[in-house]
Design an enzyme around this catalytic site. Structure first.
Site, mmCIF file in Angstrom:
data_model
loop_
_atom_site.group_PDB
_atom_site.id
_atom_site.type_symbol
_atom_site.label_atom_id
_atom_site.label_comp_id
_atom_site.label_asym_id
_atom_site.label_seq_id
_atom_site.Cartn_x
_atom_site.Cartn_y
_atom_site.Cartn_z
ATOM 1 N N TYR A 156 0.838 -1.210 0.000
ATOM 2 C CA TYR A 156 0.000 0.000 0.000
ATOM 3 C C TYR A 156 0.874 1.261 0.000
ATOM 4 O O TYR A 156 0.478 2.302 -0.538
ATOM 5 C CB TYR A 156 -0.971 -0.038 1.186
ATOM 6 C CG TYR A 156 -2.223 0.757 0.940
ATOM 7 C CD1 TYR A 156 -3.042 0.494 -0.153
ATOM 8 C CD2 TYR A 156 -2.595 1.781 1.807
ATOM 9 C CE1 TYR A 156 -4.194 1.233 -0.381
ATOM 10 C CE2 TYR A 156 -3.748 2.514 1.591
ATOM 11 C CZ TYR A 156 -4.549 2.243 0.496
ATOM 12 O OH TYR A 156 -5.680 2.979 0.281
ATOM 13 N N LYS B 288 -3.373 8.302 2.786
ATOM 14 C CA LYS B 288 -4.633 8.056 3.514
ATOM 15 C C LYS B 288 -4.511 8.527 4.964
ATOM 16 O O LYS B 288 -5.503 8.997 5.540
ATOM 17 C CB LYS B 288 -5.017 6.578 3.467
ATOM 18 C CG LYS B 288 -5.426 6.059 2.088
ATOM 19 C CD LYS B 288 -6.656 6.735 1.527
ATOM 20 C CE LYS B 288 -7.262 5.949 0.365
ATOM 21 N NZ LYS B 288 -8.276 6.752 -0.357
HETATM 22 P P1 NAD Z 1 -12.549 3.057 -8.474
HETATM 23 O O1 NAD Z 1 -11.443 2.827 -9.445
HETATM 24 O O2 NAD Z 1 -13.886 2.564 -8.815
HETATM 25 O O3 NAD Z 1 -12.647 4.606 -8.097
HETATM 26 C C1 NAD Z 1 -11.521 5.452 -8.034
HETATM 27 C C2 NAD Z 1 -11.946 6.749 -8.662
HETATM 28 O O4 NAD Z 1 -10.931 7.759 -8.546
HETATM 29 C C3 NAD Z 1 -12.230 6.594 -10.172
HETATM 30 O O5 NAD Z 1 -13.553 6.990 -10.444
HETATM 31 C C4 NAD Z 1 -11.235 7.551 -10.810
HETATM 32 O O6 NAD Z 1 -11.740 8.159 -11.965
HETATM 33 C C5 NAD Z 1 -11.049 8.553 -9.691
HETATM 34 N N1 NAD Z 1 -9.855 9.390 -9.903
HETATM 35 C C6 NAD Z 1 -8.554 9.017 -9.909
HETATM 36 N N2 NAD Z 1 -7.774 10.077 -10.210
HETATM 37 C C7 NAD Z 1 -8.609 11.138 -10.400
HETATM 38 C C8 NAD Z 1 -8.430 12.508 -10.754
HETATM 39 N N3 NAD Z 1 -7.204 13.018 -10.986
HETATM 40 N N4 NAD Z 1 -9.527 13.303 -10.862
HETATM 41 C C9 NAD Z 1 -10.768 12.809 -10.641
HETATM 42 N N5 NAD Z 1 -11.006 11.526 -10.311
HETATM 43 C C10 NAD Z 1 -9.940 10.705 -10.197
HETATM 44 O O7 NAD Z 1 -12.041 2.389 -7.110
HETATM 45 P P2 NAD Z 1 -12.617 2.409 -5.615
HETATM 46 O O8 NAD Z 1 -11.937 1.289 -4.942
HETATM 47 O O9 NAD Z 1 -14.087 2.501 -5.614
HETATM 48 O O10 NAD Z 1 -11.981 3.757 -5.032
HETATM 49 C C11 NAD Z 1 -12.741 4.787 -4.422
HETATM 50 C C12 NAD Z 1 -12.075 5.225 -3.114
HETATM 51 O O11 NAD Z 1 -12.190 4.171 -2.169
HETATM 52 C C13 NAD Z 1 -10.581 5.540 -3.247
HETATM 53 O O12 NAD Z 1 -10.267 6.662 -2.436
HETATM 54 C C14 NAD Z 1 -9.956 4.291 -2.656
HETATM 55 O O13 NAD Z 1 -8.660 4.530 -2.149
HETATM 56 C C15 NAD Z 1 -10.942 3.989 -1.552
HETATM 57 N N6 NAD Z 1 -10.867 2.652 -0.969
HETATM 58 C C16 NAD Z 1 -10.927 1.546 -1.769
HETATM 59 C C17 NAD Z 1 -10.830 0.286 -1.194
HETATM 60 C C18 NAD Z 1 -10.851 -0.959 -2.054
HETATM 61 O O14 NAD Z 1 -10.416 -2.007 -1.591
HETATM 62 N N7 NAD Z 1 -11.342 -0.901 -3.271
HETATM 63 C C19 NAD Z 1 -10.702 0.139 0.198
HETATM 64 C C20 NAD Z 1 -10.669 1.277 0.989
HETATM 65 C C21 NAD Z 1 -10.745 2.529 0.392
#
Ligand code: NAD
Length: 264
Positions: A156, A163
């Site tokens: 990570y 984060k």
């Molecule tokens: P996802 O890929 O569906 O979503 C990530 C989003 O970030 C995408 O829509 C992408 O377009 C957007 N993004 C990236 N760079 C960008 C920019 N410069 N401008 C605008 N948008 C931008 O994946 P996800 O897992 O749903 O991620 C959403 C959030 O959840 C993130 O912050 C991620 O770190 C967090 N998260 C995910 C998990 C997991 O296991 N999937 C766990 C905990 C937290």
């Protein structure tokens, strides 16, 4: 009883497809009567986000790259003109070079450190600067974080550092905006297979580990993240701000998993 989000309007940032955490939250809000606008990043994702937004009758689907201040301004200008105010905001955005989401944190480059911090941490503050002006009757904002902020998780790396800063910024934003009745919280979600997660080294192993070692012995779904999101974004969460709420099958509570031997 009246649906929890009846008459409320808000912005959802970070839907990439129907596996996105932001989509899980949007579905839960829609089921309770919320009206939503969506942002997408770039043309390729526009093709995915527009049809999804259409399924829940969203009128405003806007481009936004959070590394571009003018692009953020334009989203809030559009919403200000169309709606005059907003009640809630979801920030589900993160990015880091996948070449640095494997191996050692100590090898992180400055350029990727700065980019990861900008997109994954500062962007939440940047959008709240604009959202504050539209949350004239108070409001509720939510960002997404991960346990790698609190403890070292394999691969990570710089994302964990970003984060940690994001979770700290949730507390600072909560204090600054509390006087205006604006609540600011984070959901710390367990691992879920999404587009963003596929950039993390050995992600399948992390998923399996969580499933085998979390108290509930299963992984979380975007619908479970949606349920917690609804609580924090609706008046059910009206006493909660500055919080990082874990939706991770309880994984964060575990220090060491008992083996058959240690359990005796
Ligand atoms: P996802 O890929 O569906 O979503 C990530 C989003 O970030 C995408 O829509 C992408 O377009 C957007 N993004 C990236 N760079 C960008 C920019 N410069 N401008 C605008 N948008 C931008 O994946 P996800 O897992 O749903 O991620 C959403 C959030 O959840 C993130 O912050 C991620 O770190 C967090 N998260 C995910 C998990 C997991 O296991 N999937 C766990 C905990 C937290």
């Amino acid at each position: 009883p009246q649906p929890l989000m009846q008459g409320k309007r808000g912005l959802i940032m970070g839907v990439a497809n129907d596996r996105s955490l932001a989509w899980g939250i949007a579905k839960a809000l829609h089921d309770q009567g919320a009206e939503m606008a969506f942002t997408y990043q770039g043309e390729a994702l526009e093709k995915r986000v527009r049809p999804l937004a259409a399924t829940i009758g969203a009128e405003h689907v806007l481009e936004c790259d959070v590394t571009n201040a003018a692009s953020i301004d334009s989203v809030f200008d559009t919403l200000g003109k169309a709606w005059g105010k907003i009640d809630f905001l979801v920030h589900a955005i993160g990015f880091s070079d996948k070449n640095e989401l494997k191996g050692r944190y100590v090898d992180t480059s400055f350029d990727n450190f700065a980019l990861t911090m900008n997109v994954s941490c500062y962007s939440f503050t940047a959008v709240m600067q604009r959202a504050e002006k539209l949350m004239t009757d108070g409001g509720s904002a939510l960002t997404l974080t991960y346990y790698g902020a609190e403890r070292v998780m394999p691969h990570y790396n710089v994302m964990g550092v970003a984060k940690a800063a994001l979770e700290a910024s949730v507390r600072y934003l909560a204090v600054d905006l509390g006087k205006k009745g604006i609540r600011v919280n984070a959901i710390s979600a367990g691992p879920i297979k999404t587009l963003a997660a596929s950039g993390i080294g050995d992600f399948r192993y992390i998923l399996k580990w969580n499933e085998l070692n979390a108290p509930l012995r299963r992984n979380v779904s975007i619908e479970q993240v949606g349920g917690a999101g609804l609580y924090l974004l609706s008046d059910l969460g009206s006493g909660v701000t500055g919080e990082t709420h874990h939706v991770d099958s309880g994984y964060h509570a575990v220090g060491m998993v008992a083996t058959d031997q240690s359990a005796q």
